[in-house]
Design an enzyme around this catalytic site. Sequence first.
Site, PDB file in Angstrom:
ATOM      1  CG  ASP A 144      20.298  32.319 -34.414  1.00 57.77           C
ATOM      2  OD1 ASP A 144      21.130  32.363 -33.459  1.00 57.77           O
ATOM      3  OD2 ASP A 144      20.521  32.512 -35.404  1.00 57.77           O
ATOM      4  CG  HIS A 220      24.994  26.958 -28.203  1.00 60.11           C
ATOM      5  ND1 HIS A 220      26.302  26.337 -28.629  1.00 60.11           N
ATOM      6  CD2 HIS A 220      24.155  26.846 -29.495  1.00 60.11           C
ATOM      7  CE1 HIS A 220      26.057  26.203 -30.026  1.00 60.11           C
ATOM      8  NE2 HIS A 220      24.894  26.702 -30.358  1.00 60.11           N
ATOM      9  CB  SER A 331      10.318  24.736 -30.256  1.00 57.88           C
ATOM     10  OG  SER A 331       9.088  24.309 -29.566  1.00 57.88           O
TER      11      SER A 331
END
Length: 362
Positions: A144, A220, A331
């Site tokens: 995200d 991911h 981050s």
Amino acid sequence: TDRKKFHTAPVGQVFRLRPFHVLVATGGGYAGYRKYEDYKLEQLEKRGIEVPVKLASEWEVALYKSVPTRLLSRAWGRLNQVELPTWLRKPVYSLYIWTFGVNMKEAAVEDLHHYRNLSEFFRRKLKPQARPVCCVHSVISPSDGKILNFGQVKNCEVEQVKGVTYSLESFLGPRISTEEMHFSQAPHGNSFQQQLVTKEGNELYHCVIYLAPGDYHCFHSPTDWTVSHRRHFPGSLMSVNPGVARWIKELFCHNERVVLTGDWKHGFFSLTAVGATNVGSIRIYFDQDLHTNSPSYSKGSYNDFSFISNNNKEGIPMRKGEHLGEFNLGSTIVLIFEAPKDFRFNLKAGQKIRFGEALGSL
């Protein structure tokens, strides 16, 4: 007389200035000032007013780097691991949810009392159906976040935000030997960028994704690829929010980062997890030897680890959407990869994106 001495001695000790205290106070005050400036820039952007690029000078960067962000990040990490009393969990997490707009309906466990400490809450898992993985497009978002920049790499320079660049070679480090990679063709060309391109007619592309504190903090695999090598750069832990990225040139090259390199069906592929303030902890699930934000390091150093050995000739195969790692807060993820010239991004700079959604395809 004795009472007077008893009271005056501690006062003298309290007000005794030391260089370290002055440095921390000055640097911390300046960091706070920059936060305020970033807030004003964000408000101008929301009103549609274009903000001119103003880069930090060398002394401003040095002053910012004087703030002990690594020490503060380690302290923050330890604080996050302190178990909260059950009665305190809901009010603490509710405040965080309200501040950063967290959607707990997507969490695998919605009950706030389940999370023993802030660290567990930050690294919460999602419901399986919350992030469907796009099967049509070849590259998906690994996390995200917010799209800061994307496009072709040109002249060995990569944009971290519009108008502010960093060196490709400084960011990735010296090229890894072909013995550690299993490309079908040898690199060609003289520039660092040309050496990474392994197939005739291909180009090098990049995409920068910023994870805010309220975002899902795991990342991911963005495609089907094989990880052959890990390079860890210890470094500073400056903020990587868009305002600072617009202000400090080569910000990502200053900060601690973990570079994973390998190949996919079109050639070279890399994913880099960039550390930031309070994000000294970067975890890669299949790499147990990786330890980030250690108390000491040599400036400009890095350490390499190869996943290709006598027992494992192929490296670490990753499937699109597979769990790869996590941040302790939030981050930046930087993708740099090789693809044919007809590769197209399906993005807009500044847009919000979620893990599993398409970045681009052929």
